[in-house]
Design an enzyme around this catalytic site. Structure first.
Site, short mmCIF file in Angstrom:
data_model
loop_
_atom_site.label_atom_id
_atom_site.label_comp_id
_atom_site.label_asym_id
_atom_site.label_seq_id
_atom_site.Cartn_x
_atom_site.Cartn_y
_atom_site.Cartn_z
N TRP A 179 0.89 -0.98 -0.11
CA TRP A 179 0.09 0.01 -0.17
C TRP A 179 1.04 1.15 0.06
O TRP A 179 1.87 1.25 0.76
CB TRP A 179 -0.81 0.07 1.20
CG TRP A 179 -1.88 1.28 1.22
CD1 TRP A 179 -2.92 1.50 0.59
CD2 TRP A 179 -1.41 2.49 2.14
NE1 TRP A 179 -3.41 2.84 0.86
CE2 TRP A 179 -2.56 3.58 1.60
CE3 TRP A 179 -0.46 2.84 2.74
CZ2 TRP A 179 -2.52 4.68 2.41
CZ3 TRP A 179 -0.25 4.22 3.36
CH2 TRP A 179 -1.62 5.15 3.33
N GLU A 220 -3.13 -2.84 -2.56
CA GLU A 220 -4.14 -2.21 -1.94
C GLU A 220 -4.67 -1.24 -2.57
O GLU A 220 -3.90 -0.11 -2.31
CB GLU A 220 -3.98 -2.53 -0.44
CG GLU A 220 -5.01 -1.94 0.28
CD GLU A 220 -4.56 -1.58 1.89
OE1 GLU A 220 -5.59 -1.27 2.64
OE2 GLU A 220 -3.61 -2.12 2.26
N LYS A 222 -7.23 2.61 -2.70
CA LYS A 222 -7.90 3.21 -1.86
C LYS A 222 -8.37 4.53 -2.61
O LYS A 222 -7.99 4.71 -3.59
CB LYS A 222 -6.84 3.98 -0.77
CG LYS A 222 -7.44 4.67 0.37
CD LYS A 222 -6.27 5.03 1.35
CE LYS A 222 -6.94 5.47 2.55
NZ LYS A 222 -5.79 5.88 3.71
N ASP A 253 -9.64 -3.68 1.12
CA ASP A 253 -10.07 -2.96 2.45
C ASP A 253 -11.37 -2.36 2.50
O ASP A 253 -11.54 -1.55 1.67
CB ASP A 253 -8.87 -1.85 2.65
CG ASP A 253 -9.22 -1.45 4.00
OD1 ASP A 253 -9.93 -1.01 4.57
OD2 ASP A 253 -7.81 -1.44 4.79
N HIS A 256 -11.85 1.36 2.15
CA HIS A 256 -11.08 2.03 1.06
C HIS A 256 -11.86 2.36 -0.15
O HIS A 256 -11.60 2.53 -1.13
CB HIS A 256 -9.99 1.19 0.64
CG HIS A 256 -8.83 1.42 1.76
ND1 HIS A 256 -7.54 1.05 1.42
CD2 HIS A 256 -8.83 2.01 2.94
CE1 HIS A 256 -6.78 1.43 2.44
NE2 HIS A 256 -7.62 1.81 3.26
N HIS A 280 -8.50 -6.77 4.21
CA HIS A 280 -8.29 -5.97 5.37
C HIS A 280 -9.44 -5.60 5.96
O HIS A 280 -10.29 -4.93 5.08
CB HIS A 280 -7.36 -4.77 5.28
CG HIS A 280 -5.86 -4.98 5.20
ND1 HIS A 280 -5.11 -3.90 5.07
CD2 HIS A 280 -5.34 -6.12 5.48
CE1 HIS A 280 -3.66 -4.54 5.27
NE2 HIS A 280 -4.10 -5.65 5.34
N ASP A 288 -12.54 6.45 5.40
CA ASP A 288 -11.50 5.34 5.97
C ASP A 288 -10.87 5.94 7.04
O ASP A 288 -9.87 6.02 7.33
CB ASP A 288 -10.49 5.08 4.83
CG ASP A 288 -9.47 3.96 5.28
OD1 ASP A 288 -9.80 3.20 6.12
OD2 ASP A 288 -8.14 4.13 4.92
N ASP A 290 -10.88 3.65 10.05
CA ASP A 290 -10.00 2.84 10.90
C ASP A 290 -10.56 2.65 12.42
O ASP A 290 -10.05 2.17 13.23
CB ASP A 290 -8.61 3.12 10.74
CG ASP A 290 -8.08 2.90 9.42
OD1 ASP A 290 -8.06 1.69 8.79
OD2 ASP A 290 -7.50 3.83 9.03
N ASP A 320 -7.48 -4.43 10.01
CA ASP A 320 -6.52 -3.13 9.90
C ASP A 320 -7.33 -2.12 10.56
O ASP A 320 -8.31 -1.50 9.97
CB ASP A 320 -6.44 -3.10 8.54
CG ASP A 320 -5.73 -1.82 8.43
OD1 ASP A 320 -5.07 -1.43 9.34
OD2 ASP A 320 -5.44 -1.45 7.08
#
Length: 411
Positions: A179, A220, A222, A253, A256, A280, A288, A290, A320
């Site tokens: 990433w 990955e 995004k 992810d 993302h 993820h 995003d 997290d 993640d």
């Protein structure tokens, strides 16, 4: 009749074997990220996260070094059921006196020793292309500066060699996820050539001669990051095309994408073309962000797609997220248990019957059946699973005790 025996009978009426579900769940590996424990600071002196990444909150007692991070991981993992792997970023090299482009397996030997002591299934790995002086103008592998690009290419190649070392030590494959933070805050003048440079950089990394039987390389995508809101070089379209053309893995992810895009729908789309899909699991709130993974609808749907498609070993599940507003061990355990709950929930569904209803276009019965599953005694099966794992449903008291006896000494 015990609570579990009642649940077992209730599920049996739907053609579901709870014993088989519990047995399968314990062998589904989940890769757990080390960076929740120290707010993505790392051990190589890179400092607080930067490059489109932000950890919010100031809860005390963050792990400040390798020993404290190991202690926190050990405690958190002891409260997590199921088969576990450790997911490392390269910035967690131990005792390295060289820069990231010179990292070698010896800088991660202590992690291997620790993971074996915990009886983990293996280690996964991530090049760390943020929080470093060579993230120039927000760019790494797509930089117009050849020196910058070469540094990060060399770093990624070093990570592939380290991943081979992990694979050899644990006798199973290591997933390496690439990433990058590259992008622009405002409207760019050139969208194509940063991607051409990224493509050429990735080509050079993949041509380095790594062992493909040991290392799974993933890229990955995004939508955007902090400070790169207008343009991200490593977009979903770029990476999915690149992965398909180069026979590597595309990592999804679920933070993302656009808030109305669902990774649960993307997983079966990729399984139609890929033998392996990397994942993820996080929780985005509006963006995003997290957040700690919770047992919510999209997580349940993600798990359903993994289970119903026989992909529990094909989809490489990793967590993640990084929340510094709450106790970090609780964040770790809550998120991992939520993933386990979602997988168990998916295992407790007669997917064959539901698919047959869909194929017969009996959408009325399909809807009714899906609703019935929501009130079956899932909690009793979850408690039985925890019991067989030597755990209890309640874990906050253990975390509070650890905080009082261990974490509070960090002043």
């Amino acid at each position: 009749m015990t609570e579990y025996e009642h649940a077992r009978q209730a599920y049996a009426a739907y053609g579901v074997d709870t014993e088989a579900a519990i047995s399968e769940l314990k062998d589904i590996p989940v890769s757990i990220h080390c960076w929740q424990g120290d707010d993505v600071v790392g051990l190589d002196g890179g400092g607080a996260a930067s490059g489109g990444i932000q950890t919010t909150g100031n809860y005390p007692y963050r792990a400040r070094n390798f020993e404290e991070l190991k202690a926190d991981i050990k405690k958190a993992f002891s409260l997590m059921p199921g088969k576990k792997r450790l997911n490392l970023h390269a910035s967690y090299a131990v005792g390295a006196k060289v820069d990231r482009d010179e990292y070698k397996s010896e800088h991660f030997a202590d992690w291997v020793k620790f993971a074996k002591e915990l009886g983990l299934d293996g280690i996964d790995f991530n090049p760390t292309m943020f929080s470093h002086k060579n993230v120039k103008d927000g760019l790494t592998l797509s930089s117009p500066d050849e020196t910058i690009r070469k540094f990060w290419i060399k770093h990624c190649i070093a990570c592939l060699k380290i991943a081979e070392y992990f694979a050899d030590e644990f006798k199973n494959q290591c997933t390496v996820n690439i990433w990058i933070p590259d992008g622009f805050k405002d409207v760019p003048a050139d969208r194509l050539f940063p991607r051409i440079r990224l493509k050429n950089s990735l080509d050079e990394i993949l041509s380095s001669g790594y062992n493909k039987s040991k290392v799974i390389v993933a890229v990955e995508s995004k939508v955007f990051g902090i400070g790169v809101e207008s343009y991200t070089v490593g977009s979903n379209e770029f990476y999915q095309n690149y992965a398909a053309k180069n026979n590597i893995c595309c990592l999804l992810d679920n933070g993302h994408y656009h808030p109305l895009e669902y990774v649960s729908d993307k997983i079966p789309a990729l399984l139609a073309f890929y033998d392996t899909v990397a994942l993820h699991v996080t929780r985005g709130v509006r963006w995003d962000s997290d957040h700690v993974v919770l047992f919510e609808d999209e997580l349940k749907e993600i798990a359903k797609e993994i289970v119903r498609n026989g992909a529990t070993q094909k989809v490489k599940i990793a967590l993640d997220y990084f929340d510094a507003s709450i106790n970090r061990l609780s964040a770790w355990v809550t998120g991992q248990r939520a993933m386990q709950k979602a997988l168990l929930n998916a295992l407790l569904i007669n997917h064959k019957e539901l698919a047959e209803l869909q194929d017969k276009a009996d959408f009325t019965a399909l809807m009714v059946r899906q609703e019935e599953y929501k009130t079956l005694p899932f909690g009793a099966v979850w408690k039985e699973y925890l019991k067989r794992q030597g755990l209890e449903e309640e874990y906050l008291s253990a975390i509070r005790e650890y905080e009082t006896q261990v974490s509070k000494e960090r002043v």
